[in-house]
Design an enzyme around this catalytic site. Sequence first.
Site, PDB file in Angstrom:
ATOM      1  N   GLU A 332      92.375 -15.915 -46.178  1.00  0.00           N
ATOM      2  CA  GLU A 332      91.386 -16.833 -46.751  1.00  0.00           C
ATOM      3  C   GLU A 332      92.010 -17.567 -47.948  1.00  0.00           C
ATOM      4  O   GLU A 332      91.953 -18.786 -48.039  1.00  0.00           O
ATOM      5  CB  GLU A 332      90.164 -16.033 -47.201  1.00  0.00           C
ATOM      6  CG  GLU A 332      89.087 -16.857 -47.869  1.00  0.00           C
ATOM      7  CD  GLU A 332      87.984 -16.005 -48.465  1.00  0.00           C
ATOM      8  OE1 GLU A 332      86.916 -16.562 -48.757  1.00  0.00           O
ATOM      9  OE2 GLU A 332      88.191 -14.790 -48.671  1.00  0.00           O
ATOM     10  N   HIS A 333      92.573 -16.806 -48.876  1.00  0.00           N
ATOM     11  CA  HIS A 333      93.278 -17.365 -50.028  1.00  0.00           C
ATOM     12  C   HIS A 333      94.718 -16.873 -49.992  1.00  0.00           C
ATOM     13  O   HIS A 333      94.957 -15.666 -49.919  1.00  0.00           O
ATOM     14  CB  HIS A 333      92.666 -16.884 -51.349  1.00  0.00           C
ATOM     15  CG  HIS A 333      91.190 -17.051 -51.459  1.00  0.00           C
ATOM     16  ND1 HIS A 333      90.291 -16.041 -51.134  1.00  0.00           N
ATOM     17  CD2 HIS A 333      90.432 -18.109 -51.870  1.00  0.00           C
ATOM     18  CE1 HIS A 333      89.060 -16.468 -51.355  1.00  0.00           C
ATOM     19  NE2 HIS A 333      89.119 -17.720 -51.792  1.00  0.00           N
TER      20      HIS A 333
END
Length: 440
Positions: A332-333
């Site tokens: 996601e990050h």
Amino acid sequence: MISRIDLRGDALPEGTALRELLPRADFDVAAALEKVRPICEDVHHRGDAALIEYARRFDGVELESVRVPKEALEKALAELDPEVREALEESVRRARIVHRAQRRKDHTTQVVPGGTVTEKWVPVDRVGLYAPGGRSVYPSSVIMNVVPAQEAGVPSLALASPAQQEFGGLPHPTILAACALLGVDEVYAAGGATAVAMFAYGTESCAPANMVTGPGNIWVAAAKRYFTGRIGIDAEAGPTEIAILADATADPVHVAADLISQAEHDPLAAAVLVTDSEELAAAVERELVPQVAATKHVEDRIKPALAGRQSAIVLVSGIEDGLTVVDAYGAEHLEIQTADAAALADRVRNAGAIFVGPWAPVSLGDYAAGSNHVLPTGGCACHSSGLSVQSFLRGIHVVDYTRDALAEITRHVVTLAEAEDLPAHGAAMKARFDWKVPGQ
């Protein structure tokens, strides 16, 4: 506090075999789906009465109405801490700069003389936005959902957030203040699967929506899956994730702080460091101890998240292998803290958002980089994007041909129609030019 996975030495496996070696949270949406199904159908049949009952059962509040009065929104904004308001306004300003630039323009292509195809972009008519409650309050999620929808031109926006016992059955006042700041005055005290069902089916007080977006827990994800096909969704968001690709040049203080910053979201949050430096790995492990001890939410979130199977320090033989690992993981990050961070970021294929170098931590993206923090989780970055203006737009092709342009292509259309054994398709072309239609 955090485990290690050693992938040094042998050649890395490929595809699924590599993904199965990497840490990931257990997040069984299919099992949750069976539990949310009766709740969603109850909202379908009983509407607001069901919402009020579930607010009593799940949130411990007695509601007279699920619609938040406009006065409550205005009061929340008026009483908002001035520094928080200033920070929210700056976050909104930066988000608008980025998202306004994403808006696509209609484009017409001349295929042949007299024949054009225009792709026009039309916003979704009505969107239901979800801002989670529970362990934390997320006015930033209000911004990240509302701004791209507004910049896309969505004409009708409604937002739902769980009722809070502490605030008399209203959503958290900072959520309400963020809505008022953004001009969203249709707000509902509804949480989890009930909120998604309210938007999908509509109730006495809430008109049905065409689309539902926003992060949430497993019950929100399961309800989104249940309604896929009836409504559009952004994604089935799972527990939040950070992966950091780092070499010996990275500062272990920064790396440890960034791992902890994601772990404080949830005990299922994933914090993954991928590095070719044994020294950095050991330094980060040492640094985690005092930093964790000095912060909040230690026992209920951070320690379980860091110790869980979803978190690990992954050792690799070199940064090239590290790049392969983070692409397989699809975080996601993704932070890149290496000597050549920008060049490596250019080569990443799978990530929700990439944060380049020591001065672009994920926390910046969560609040004020201008980027969107509603991002794909669970490895879905290999096929999905984060929330953007495009999420709220539909591309429609408009075909415009003259008689001569159609006549010029008729022979090919008829040939292909007959090759697919669909003679009526060809007949529809012939009928326009006084050719004899088969069977007449």
